[in-house]
Design a protein around this motif. Sequence first.
Motif, PDB file in Angstrom:
ATOM      1  N   ALA A 128       0.840  -1.197   0.000  1.00 23.12           N
ATOM      2  CA  ALA A 128       0.000   0.000   0.000  1.00 23.12           C
ATOM      3  C   ALA A 128       0.874   1.245   0.000  1.00 23.12           C
ATOM      4  CB  ALA A 128      -0.910   0.000   1.216  1.00 23.12           C
ATOM      5  N   LYS A 129       0.519   2.206  -0.839  1.00 28.21           N
ATOM      6  CA  LYS A 129       1.233   3.477  -0.920  1.00 28.21           C
ATOM      7  C   LYS A 129       0.231   4.622  -0.821  1.00 28.21           C
ATOM      8  CE  LYS A 129       5.377   1.761  -1.716  1.00 28.21           C
ATOM      9  NZ  LYS A 129       6.132   2.030  -2.945  1.00 28.21           N
ATOM     10  N   GLN A 130       0.722   5.799  -0.451  1.00 33.69           N
ATOM     11  CA  GLN A 130      -0.148   6.968  -0.371  1.00 33.69           C
ATOM     12  C   GLN A 130       0.547   8.182  -0.956  1.00 33.69           C
ATOM     13  OE1 GLN A 130      -2.622   7.048   2.892  1.00 33.69           O
ATOM     14  NE2 GLN A 130      -3.553   9.018   2.436  1.00 33.69           N
ATOM     15  N   SER A 131      -0.189   8.925  -1.778  1.00 30.33           N
ATOM     16  CA  SER A 131       0.303  10.167  -2.356  1.00 30.33           C
ATOM     17  C   SER A 131      -0.774  11.218  -2.135  1.00 30.33           C
ATOM     18  CB  SER A 131       0.587  10.002  -3.853  1.00 30.33           C
ATOM     19  OG  SER A 131       1.000  11.221  -4.433  1.00 30.33           O
ATOM     20  N   GLY A 132      -0.555  12.097  -1.166  1.00 26.35           N
ATOM     21  CA  GLY A 132      -1.607  13.040  -0.806  1.00 26.35           C
ATOM     22  C   GLY A 132      -2.774  12.284  -0.204  1.00 26.35           C
ATOM     23  N   LYS A 133      -3.954  12.461  -0.789  1.00 28.48           N
ATOM     24  CA  LYS A 133      -5.130  11.744  -0.307  1.00 28.48           C
ATOM     25  C   LYS A 133      -5.375  10.442  -1.067  1.00 28.48           C
ATOM     26  CE  LYS A 133      -7.592  15.886   1.296  1.00 28.48           C
ATOM     27  NZ  LYS A 133      -8.843  16.679   1.191  1.00 28.48           N
ATOM     28  N   GLU A 134      -4.554  10.198  -2.085  1.00 23.29           N
ATOM     29  CA  GLU A 134      -4.752   9.003  -2.921  1.00 23.29           C
ATOM     30  C   GLU A 134      -4.022   7.804  -2.335  1.00 23.29           C
ATOM     31  OE1 GLU A 134      -4.574   7.845  -7.641  1.00 23.29           O
ATOM     32  OE2 GLU A 134      -2.925   9.013  -6.807  1.00 23.29           O
ATOM     33  N   ARG A 135      -4.753   6.709  -2.153  1.00 21.34           N
ATOM     34  CA  ARG A 135      -4.158   5.445  -1.720  1.00 21.34           C
ATOM     35  C   ARG A 135      -4.150   4.493  -2.893  1.00 21.34           C
ATOM     36  NH1 ARG A 135      -6.871   2.452   1.380  1.00 21.34           N
ATOM     37  NH2 ARG A 135      -5.189   1.475   2.561  1.00 21.34           N
ATOM     38  N   TYR A 136      -3.019   3.859  -3.122  1.00 27.73           N
ATOM     39  CA  TYR A 136      -2.913   2.931  -4.246  1.00 27.73           C
ATOM     40  C   TYR A 136      -2.006   1.772  -3.867  1.00 27.73           C
ATOM     41  CZ  TYR A 136       1.561   5.319  -5.088  1.00 27.73           C
ATOM     42  OH  TYR A 136       2.825   5.855  -4.955  1.00 27.73           O
ATOM     43  N   GLY A 137      -2.026   0.750  -4.676  1.00 22.91           N
ATOM     44  CA  GLY A 137      -1.181  -0.410  -4.433  1.00 22.91           C
ATOM     45  C   GLY A 137      -0.062  -0.465  -5.462  1.00 22.91           C
ATOM     46  N   GLU A 138       1.117  -0.903  -5.004  1.00 20.06           N
ATOM     47  CA  GLU A 138       2.224  -1.088  -5.941  1.00 20.06           C
ATOM     48  C   GLU A 138       2.589  -2.567  -6.001  1.00 20.06           C
ATOM     49  OE1 GLU A 138       6.483   0.779  -7.331  1.00 20.06           O
ATOM     50  OE2 GLU A 138       5.441   1.634  -5.600  1.00 20.06           O
ATOM     51  N   LEU A 139       2.582  -3.098  -7.208  1.00 21.59           N
ATOM     52  CA  LEU A 139       2.892  -4.505  -7.441  1.00 21.59           C
ATOM     53  C   LEU A 139       4.407  -4.682  -7.455  1.00 21.59           C
ATOM     54  CD1 LEU A 139       1.229  -6.798 -10.100  1.00 21.59           C
ATOM     55  CD2 LEU A 139       3.712  -6.707  -9.884  1.00 21.59           C
ATOM     56  N   PHE A 140       4.881  -5.690  -6.720  1.00 26.87           N
ATOM     57  CA  PHE A 140       6.304  -5.988  -6.644  1.00 26.87           C
ATOM     58  C   PHE A 140       6.567  -7.479  -6.850  1.00 26.87           C
ATOM     59  CE2 PHE A 140       6.115  -2.189  -3.849  1.00 26.87           C
ATOM     60  CZ  PHE A 140       7.140  -1.430  -4.395  1.00 26.87           C
ATOM     61  N   ARG A 141       7.801  -7.796  -7.171  1.00 26.36           N
ATOM     62  CA  ARG A 141       8.378  -9.155  -7.114  1.00 26.36           C
ATOM     63  C   ARG A 141       7.610 -10.218  -7.902  1.00 26.36           C
ATOM     64  NH1 ARG A 141      10.918  -5.663  -6.120  1.00 26.36           N
ATOM     65  NH2 ARG A 141      11.543  -4.884  -4.070  1.00 26.36           N
ATOM     66  N   MET A 142       7.076  -9.838  -9.055  1.00 27.81           N
ATOM     67  CA  MET A 142       6.356 -10.817  -9.880  1.00 27.81           C
ATOM     68  C   MET A 142       7.365 -11.692 -10.622  1.00 27.81           C
ATOM     69  SD  MET A 142       3.351 -11.761 -11.380  1.00 27.81           S
ATOM     70  CE  MET A 142       2.260 -11.074 -12.579  1.00 27.81           C
ATOM     71  N   ILE A 143       7.405 -12.966 -10.254  1.00 29.54           N
ATOM     72  CA  ILE A 143       8.280 -13.938 -10.902  1.00 29.54           C
ATOM     73  C   ILE A 143       7.474 -15.203 -11.158  1.00 29.54           C
ATOM     74  CG2 ILE A 143      10.359 -15.345 -10.725  1.00 29.54           C
ATOM     75  CD1 ILE A 143      11.082 -12.464 -10.859  1.00 29.54           C
ATOM     76  N   ILE A 144       7.573 -15.732 -12.378  1.00 27.33           N
ATOM     77  CA  ILE A 144       6.893 -16.976 -12.737  1.00 27.33           C
ATOM     78  C   ILE A 144       7.946 -18.001 -13.160  1.00 27.33           C
ATOM     79  CG2 ILE A 144       5.173 -18.078 -14.218  1.00 27.33           C
ATOM     80  CD1 ILE A 144       4.037 -15.936 -12.335  1.00 27.33           C
ATOM     81  N   SER A 145       7.859 -19.211 -12.613  1.00 32.97           N
ATOM     82  CA  SER A 145       8.793 -20.276 -12.970  1.00 32.97           C
ATOM     83  C   SER A 145       8.675 -20.609 -14.458  1.00 32.97           C
ATOM     84  CB  SER A 145       8.486 -21.537 -12.152  1.00 32.97           C
ATOM     85  OG  SER A 145       9.156 -22.656 -12.679  1.00 32.97           O
ATOM     86  N   PRO A 146       9.805 -20.934 -15.120  1.00 35.24           N
ATOM     87  CA  PRO A 146       9.741 -21.338 -16.533  1.00 35.24           C
ATOM     88  C   PRO A 146       8.802 -22.517 -16.775  1.00 35.24           C
ATOM     89  CG  PRO A 146      12.013 -20.935 -15.879  1.00 35.24           C
ATOM     90  CD  PRO A 146      11.189 -20.872 -14.616  1.00 35.24           C
ATOM     91  N   LEU A 147       8.577 -23.345 -15.745  1.00 33.49           N
ATOM     92  CA  LEU A 147       7.699 -24.512 -15.886  1.00 33.49           C
ATOM     93  C   LEU A 147       6.242 -24.111 -16.073  1.00 33.49           C
ATOM     94  CD1 LEU A 147       9.183 -26.810 -13.077  1.00 33.49           C
ATOM     95  CD2 LEU A 147       9.564 -26.979 -15.544  1.00 33.49           C
ATOM     96  N   CYS A 148       5.909 -22.856 -15.714  1.00 33.54           N
ATOM     97  CA  CYS A 148       4.509 -22.409 -15.800  1.00 33.54           C
ATOM     98  C   CYS A 148       4.321 -21.233 -16.737  1.00 33.54           C
ATOM     99  CB  CYS A 148       4.000 -22.046 -14.411  1.00 33.54           C
ATOM    100  SG  CYS A 148       3.577 -23.481 -13.414  1.00 33.54           S
ATOM    101  N   ARG A 149       5.302 -20.939 -17.554  1.00 27.00           N
ATOM    102  CA  ARG A 149       5.146 -19.842 -18.505  1.00 27.00           C
ATOM    103  C   ARG A 149       4.100 -20.218 -19.555  1.00 27.00           C
ATOM    104  NH1 ARG A 149      10.507 -17.559 -18.103  1.00 27.00           N
ATOM    105  NH2 ARG A 149      10.678 -17.142 -15.875  1.00 27.00           N
ATOM    106  N   ARG A 150       3.375 -19.227 -20.031  1.00 25.28           N
ATOM    107  CA  ARG A 150       2.348 -19.403 -21.065  1.00 25.28           C
ATOM    108  C   ARG A 150       1.222 -20.347 -20.618  1.00 25.28           C
ATOM    109  NH1 ARG A 150       7.278 -19.270 -23.526  1.00 25.28           N
ATOM    110  NH2 ARG A 150       7.608 -17.551 -24.968  1.00 25.28           N
ATOM    111  N   ALA A 151       1.050 -20.450 -19.298  1.00 22.29           N
ATOM    112  CA  ALA A 151      -0.038 -21.279 -18.771  1.00 22.29           C
ATOM    113  C   ALA A 151      -1.071 -20.428 -18.051  1.00 22.29           C
ATOM    114  CB  ALA A 151       0.527 -22.339 -17.817  1.00 22.29           C
ATOM    115  N   GLY A 152      -0.923 -19.097 -18.153  1.00 23.04           N
ATOM    116  CA  GLY A 152      -1.888 -18.197 -17.539  1.00 23.04           C
ATOM    117  C   GLY A 152      -1.606 -17.849 -16.093  1.00 23.04           C
ATOM    118  N   LEU A 153      -0.502 -18.363 -15.536  1.00 21.71           N
ATOM    119  CA  LEU A 153      -0.219 -18.090 -14.129  1.00 21.71           C
ATOM    120  C   LEU A 153       0.126 -16.619 -13.899  1.00 21.71           C
ATOM    121  CD1 LEU A 153       0.106 -18.954 -11.236  1.00 21.71           C
ATOM    122  CD2 LEU A 153       2.442 -19.718 -11.755  1.00 21.71           C
ATOM    123  N   GLY A 154       0.896 -16.024 -14.797  1.00 18.05           N
ATOM    124  CA  GLY A 154       1.241 -14.618 -14.648  1.00 18.05           C
ATOM    125  C   GLY A 154      -0.007 -13.750 -14.597  1.00 18.05           C
ATOM    126  N   PHE A 155      -0.965 -14.052 -15.444  1.00 18.19           N
ATOM    127  CA  PHE A 155      -2.225 -13.308 -15.466  1.00 18.19           C
ATOM    128  C   PHE A 155      -2.952 -13.466 -14.128  1.00 18.19           C
ATOM    129  CE2 PHE A 155      -6.638 -12.468 -16.320  1.00 18.19           C
ATOM    130  CZ  PHE A 155      -6.650 -11.475 -17.290  1.00 18.19           C
TER     131      PHE A 155
END
Length: 224
Positions: A128-155
Amino acid sequence: MQLVIRRYRPSDKDTVLSLFSIGIREHIGPCFRNAMTSPAYVTVTLALCGAGYFLGSTLGAVVLPGVWVGLVYYCCHELYASYVRERLRTDMQDIPGSYLSRPDDCFWVAEAEIDGRVQIMGIVAVMAKQSGKERYGELFRMIISPLCRRAGLGFRMAQTVVDFSKERGFSKVVLETSSTQTAAVALYKKLGFSHVYSHTKTEAPGWMVTLAKVTVLRMEKYLA
């Protein structure tokens, strides 16, 4: 393959850190190829070959471009390796403290049973992050194993962050990725993220980032 997405547990640490390190370092090769196949770098390489030859040295025609190629590879390697070192020294060293100590942050793993053994196939986090009155989320550390690439896991992993952010009432989700990661950029665009701006601030020195020909893309998705 049945995949289950769940919150991180302390017992996941070694596997998660290994997946993270391998997942980031695998961009070194594509980064190097992208740089060296650019018209400007092809021209520099050929010019150095010619300079060595015209200096009357066959060895020079090999050594001069070799030094150049080695320098570019070093920059590409250090760009991603320094990122891994810094993250393992900071937030990834204490995942519960960094991502699970506040109700509006989270860290997930995706696991599946392969050959009779449950294995972690992907990770993602939100903060969770905040800028003024706006609260938003920041996505971090997205890693998908090569065994599951193109299988929809990233989505699914990215959508997990989006859904969590909506539940928390965030106005948007933001993220940063490198220009080398073309598959990730395409995935985020498919999810409705748009490119906001680019920059070159990383853990590596600026001249290394310039020689590696990499930019960091800032993307965001507003939540209805």
